[in-house]
Design a protein around this motif. Structure first.
Motif, PDB file in Angstrom:
ATOM      1  N   ARG A   1      37.489  47.737  47.365  1.00  0.00           N
ATOM      2  CA  ARG A   1      38.461  47.619  48.461  1.00  0.00           C
ATOM      3  C   ARG A   1      38.899  46.171  48.657  1.00  0.00           C
ATOM      4  NH1 ARG A   1      35.402  50.273  52.984  1.00  0.00           N
ATOM      5  NH2 ARG A   1      33.922  51.068  51.503  1.00  0.00           N
ATOM      6  N   HIS A   2      37.944  45.250  48.541  1.00  0.00           N
ATOM      7  CA  HIS A   2      38.258  43.823  48.687  1.00  0.00           C
ATOM      8  C   HIS A   2      39.259  43.395  47.606  1.00  0.00           C
ATOM      9  CE1 HIS A   2      37.579  39.531  49.425  1.00  0.00           C
ATOM     10  NE2 HIS A   2      37.494  39.414  48.109  1.00  0.00           N
ATOM     11  N   HIS A   3      39.006  43.809  46.359  1.00  0.00           N
ATOM     12  CA  HIS A   3      39.887  43.441  45.250  1.00  0.00           C
ATOM     13  C   HIS A   3      41.312  43.960  45.497  1.00  0.00           C
ATOM     14  CE1 HIS A   3      41.174  42.376  41.254  1.00  0.00           C
ATOM     15  NE2 HIS A   3      41.598  43.619  41.080  1.00  0.00           N
ATOM     16  N   LYS A   4      41.436  45.204  45.950  1.00  0.00           N
ATOM     17  CA  LYS A   4      42.759  45.777  46.233  1.00  0.00           C
ATOM     18  C   LYS A   4      43.465  45.005  47.348  1.00  0.00           C
ATOM     19  CE  LYS A   4      42.156  50.583  44.892  1.00  0.00           C
ATOM     20  NZ  LYS A   4      42.094  51.972  45.365  1.00  0.00           N
ATOM     21  N   LEU A   5      42.737  44.667  48.393  1.00  0.00           N
ATOM     22  CA  LEU A   5      43.314  43.930  49.512  1.00  0.00           C
ATOM     23  C   LEU A   5      43.829  42.568  49.063  1.00  0.00           C
ATOM     24  CD1 LEU A   5      43.724  43.627  52.661  1.00  0.00           C
ATOM     25  CD2 LEU A   5      41.548  42.420  52.607  1.00  0.00           C
ATOM     26  N   VAL A   6      43.012  41.832  48.320  1.00  0.00           N
ATOM     27  CA  VAL A   6      43.398  40.492  47.885  1.00  0.00           C
ATOM     28  C   VAL A   6      44.539  40.566  46.876  1.00  0.00           C
ATOM     29  CG1 VAL A   6      42.602  38.428  46.675  1.00  0.00           C
ATOM     30  CG2 VAL A   6      41.141  39.501  48.385  1.00  0.00           C
ATOM     31  N   ALA A   7      44.488  41.527  45.969  1.00  0.00           N
ATOM     32  CA  ALA A   7      45.549  41.662  44.960  1.00  0.00           C
ATOM     33  C   ALA A   7      46.898  41.966  45.609  1.00  0.00           C
ATOM     34  CB  ALA A   7      45.186  42.753  43.962  1.00  0.00           C
ATOM     35  N   GLY A   8      46.904  42.687  46.717  1.00  0.00           N
ATOM     36  CA  GLY A   8      48.154  43.042  47.384  1.00  0.00           C
ATOM     37  C   GLY A   8      48.579  42.082  48.476  1.00  0.00           C
ATOM     38  N   ALA A   9      47.801  41.049  48.703  1.00  0.00           N
ATOM     39  CA  ALA A   9      48.118  40.113  49.791  1.00  0.00           C
ATOM     40  C   ALA A   9      49.288  39.214  49.403  1.00  0.00           C
ATOM     41  CB  ALA A   9      46.897  39.254  50.118  1.00  0.00           C
ATOM     42  N   PRO A  10      50.176  38.945  50.335  1.00  0.00           N
ATOM     43  CA  PRO A  10      51.257  37.990  50.060  1.00  0.00           C
ATOM     44  C   PRO A  10      50.669  36.573  49.997  1.00  0.00           C
ATOM     45  CG  PRO A  10      51.248  38.576  52.368  1.00  0.00           C
ATOM     46  CD  PRO A  10      50.202  39.434  51.695  1.00  0.00           C
ATOM     47  N   PHE A  11      51.512  35.589  49.734  1.00  0.00           N
ATOM     48  CA  PHE A  11      51.040  34.210  49.743  1.00  0.00           C
ATOM     49  C   PHE A  11      50.596  33.864  51.161  1.00  0.00           C
ATOM     50  CE2 PHE A  11      51.629  29.619  50.181  1.00  0.00           C
ATOM     51  CZ  PHE A  11      50.820  29.191  49.142  1.00  0.00           C
ATOM     52  N   CYS A  12      49.296  33.628  51.319  1.00  0.00           N
ATOM     53  CA  CYS A  12      48.721  33.322  52.627  1.00  0.00           C
ATOM     54  C   CYS A  12      47.392  32.616  52.403  1.00  0.00           C
ATOM     55  CB  CYS A  12      48.532  34.598  53.445  1.00  0.00           C
ATOM     56  SG  CYS A  12      47.389  35.769  52.696  1.00  0.00           S
ATOM     57  N   ASP A  13      46.712  32.270  53.495  1.00  0.00           N
ATOM     58  CA  ASP A  13      45.442  31.558  53.347  1.00  0.00           C
ATOM     59  C   ASP A  13      44.418  32.368  52.554  1.00  0.00           C
ATOM     60  OD1 ASP A  13      45.396  33.305  55.485  1.00  0.00           O
ATOM     61  OD2 ASP A  13      44.420  31.932  56.863  1.00  0.00           O
ATOM     62  N   LEU A  14      44.415  33.674  52.696  1.00  0.00           N
ATOM     63  CA  LEU A  14      43.483  34.528  51.943  1.00  0.00           C
ATOM     64  C   LEU A  14      43.738  34.425  50.442  1.00  0.00           C
ATOM     65  CD1 LEU A  14      41.247  36.756  52.149  1.00  0.00           C
ATOM     66  CD2 LEU A  14      43.122  38.403  52.070  1.00  0.00           C
ATOM     67  N   SER A  15      45.001  34.516  50.033  1.00  0.00           N
ATOM     68  CA  SER A  15      45.314  34.445  48.607  1.00  0.00           C
ATOM     69  C   SER A  15      45.061  33.036  48.050  1.00  0.00           C
ATOM     70  CB  SER A  15      46.753  34.887  48.341  1.00  0.00           C
ATOM     71  OG  SER A  15      47.673  34.043  48.983  1.00  0.00           O
ATOM     72  N   VAL A  16      45.292  32.013  48.869  1.00  0.00           N
ATOM     73  CA  VAL A  16      45.035  30.638  48.423  1.00  0.00           C
ATOM     74  C   VAL A  16      43.539  30.418  48.195  1.00  0.00           C
ATOM     75  CG1 VAL A  16      45.113  28.212  49.122  1.00  0.00           C
ATOM     76  CG2 VAL A  16      47.122  29.666  49.433  1.00  0.00           C
ATOM     77  N   PHE A  17      42.711  30.876  49.120  1.00  0.00           N
ATOM     78  CA  PHE A  17      41.263  30.733  48.930  1.00  0.00           C
ATOM     79  C   PHE A  17      40.802  31.475  47.685  1.00  0.00           C
ATOM     80  CE2 PHE A  17      40.867  28.828  53.032  1.00  0.00           C
ATOM     81  CZ  PHE A  17      39.709  28.078  52.924  1.00  0.00           C
ATOM     82  N   ASN A  18      41.341  32.652  47.452  1.00  0.00           N
ATOM     83  CA  ASN A  18      40.978  33.411  46.267  1.00  0.00           C
ATOM     84  C   ASN A  18      41.303  32.615  45.007  1.00  0.00           C
ATOM     85  OD1 ASN A  18      40.200  35.802  44.741  1.00  0.00           O
ATOM     86  ND2 ASN A  18      42.383  36.060  44.358  1.00  0.00           N
ATOM     87  N   THR A  19      42.500  32.059  44.946  1.00  0.00           N
ATOM     88  CA  THR A  19      42.924  31.296  43.773  1.00  0.00           C
ATOM     89  C   THR A  19      42.091  30.034  43.597  1.00  0.00           C
ATOM     90  OG1 THR A  19      45.167  32.143  43.997  1.00  0.00           O
ATOM     91  CG2 THR A  19      44.892  30.138  42.688  1.00  0.00           C
ATOM     92  N   LEU A  20      41.899  29.280  44.671  1.00  0.00           N
ATOM     93  CA  LEU A  20      41.137  28.034  44.578  1.00  0.00           C
ATOM     94  C   LEU A  20      39.695  28.267  44.136  1.00  0.00           C
ATOM     95  CD1 LEU A  20      42.329  26.103  47.756  1.00  0.00           C
ATOM     96  CD2 LEU A  20      42.848  25.570  45.360  1.00  0.00           C
ATOM     97  N   LEU A  21      39.036  29.216  44.770  1.00  0.00           N
ATOM     98  CA  LEU A  21      37.636  29.459  44.439  1.00  0.00           C
ATOM     99  C   LEU A  21      37.472  30.045  43.041  1.00  0.00           C
ATOM    100  CD1 LEU A  21      36.356  30.793  47.865  1.00  0.00           C
ATOM    101  CD2 LEU A  21      35.884  28.566  46.829  1.00  0.00           C
ATOM    102  N   ASP A  22      38.453  30.811  42.597  1.00  0.00           N
ATOM    103  CA  ASP A  22      38.383  31.406  41.264  1.00  0.00           C
ATOM    104  C   ASP A  22      38.577  30.363  40.168  1.00  0.00           C
ATOM    105  OD1 ASP A  22      38.103  33.736  39.613  1.00  0.00           O
ATOM    106  OD2 ASP A  22      40.237  33.561  39.177  1.00  0.00           O
ATOM    107  N   ARG A  23      39.344  29.329  40.462  1.00  0.00           N
ATOM    108  CA  ARG A  23      39.664  28.323  39.444  1.00  0.00           C
ATOM    109  C   ARG A  23      38.841  27.052  39.546  1.00  0.00           C
ATOM    110  NH1 ARG A  23      46.192  29.173  39.133  1.00  0.00           N
ATOM    111  NH2 ARG A  23      46.040  31.368  38.624  1.00  0.00           N
ATOM    112  N   MET A  24      37.948  27.002  40.488  1.00  0.00           N
ATOM    113  CA  MET A  24      37.117  25.815  40.683  1.00  0.00           C
ATOM    114  C   MET A  24      36.104  25.685  39.542  1.00  0.00           C
ATOM    115  SD  MET A  24      34.901  24.942  44.049  1.00  0.00           S
ATOM    116  CE  MET A  24      36.328  25.368  45.028  1.00  0.00           C
ATOM    117  N   PRO A  25      35.993  24.495  38.942  1.00  0.00           N
ATOM    118  CA  PRO A  25      35.001  24.313  37.875  1.00  0.00           C
ATOM    119  C   PRO A  25      33.586  24.600  38.373  1.00  0.00           C
ATOM    120  CG  PRO A  25      36.513  22.447  37.977  1.00  0.00           C
ATOM    121  CD  PRO A  25      36.777  23.295  39.198  1.00  0.00           C
ATOM    122  N   GLY A  26      32.757  25.109  37.509  1.00  0.00           N
ATOM    123  CA  GLY A  26      31.403  25.503  37.875  1.00  0.00           C
ATOM    124  C   GLY A  26      30.526  24.366  38.354  1.00  0.00           C
ATOM    125  N   ASP A  27      30.834  23.132  37.950  1.00  0.00           N
ATOM    126  CA  ASP A  27      29.988  22.005  38.351  1.00  0.00           C
ATOM    127  C   ASP A  27      30.520  21.291  39.603  1.00  0.00           C
ATOM    128  OD1 ASP A  27      32.233  20.929  37.168  1.00  0.00           O
ATOM    129  OD2 ASP A  27      31.144  19.471  35.946  1.00  0.00           O
TER     130      ASP A  27
END
Length: 94
Positions: free
Chosen positions: A32-58
């Protein structure tokens, strides 16, 4: 469940299904979380998803106030392993 501290300690098996139920709920919630985030417009939720997903592991992460901290808890980024030690270090310095 029976526990004794002497040398003849007896432990009865725990027949709880708590762990299995937790995994089922977790799996359902992730879907359900994945569906919600995938359908979210450009907003703080989608920005956090993108930033945290692309952050280097170190990366070391400092979350400045409660809103970013709460958003970060909504995601399991690939760099999650880097976030956990940073959070622990922050708690030790309080």
């Amino acid at each position: 469940m029976l526990l004794r501290t002497d040398e003849s300690a007896a432990v009865q098996a725990n027949d709880s299904i708590y762990g299995e139920v937790w995994r089922m709920v977790d799996q359902s919630t992730r879907g359900r979380h994945h569906k919600l985030v995938a359908g979210a417009p450009f907003c703080d939720l989608s920005v956090f998803n993108t930033l945290l997903d692309r952050m280097p592991g170190d990366s070391d992460v400092h979350l400045a106030n409660s809103t970013p901290a709460r958003y970060a808890q909504l995601f399991r980024p690939r760099s999650w392993a880097a976030l956990v030690p940073a959070i622990a270090r922050n708690r030790r310095h309080r």
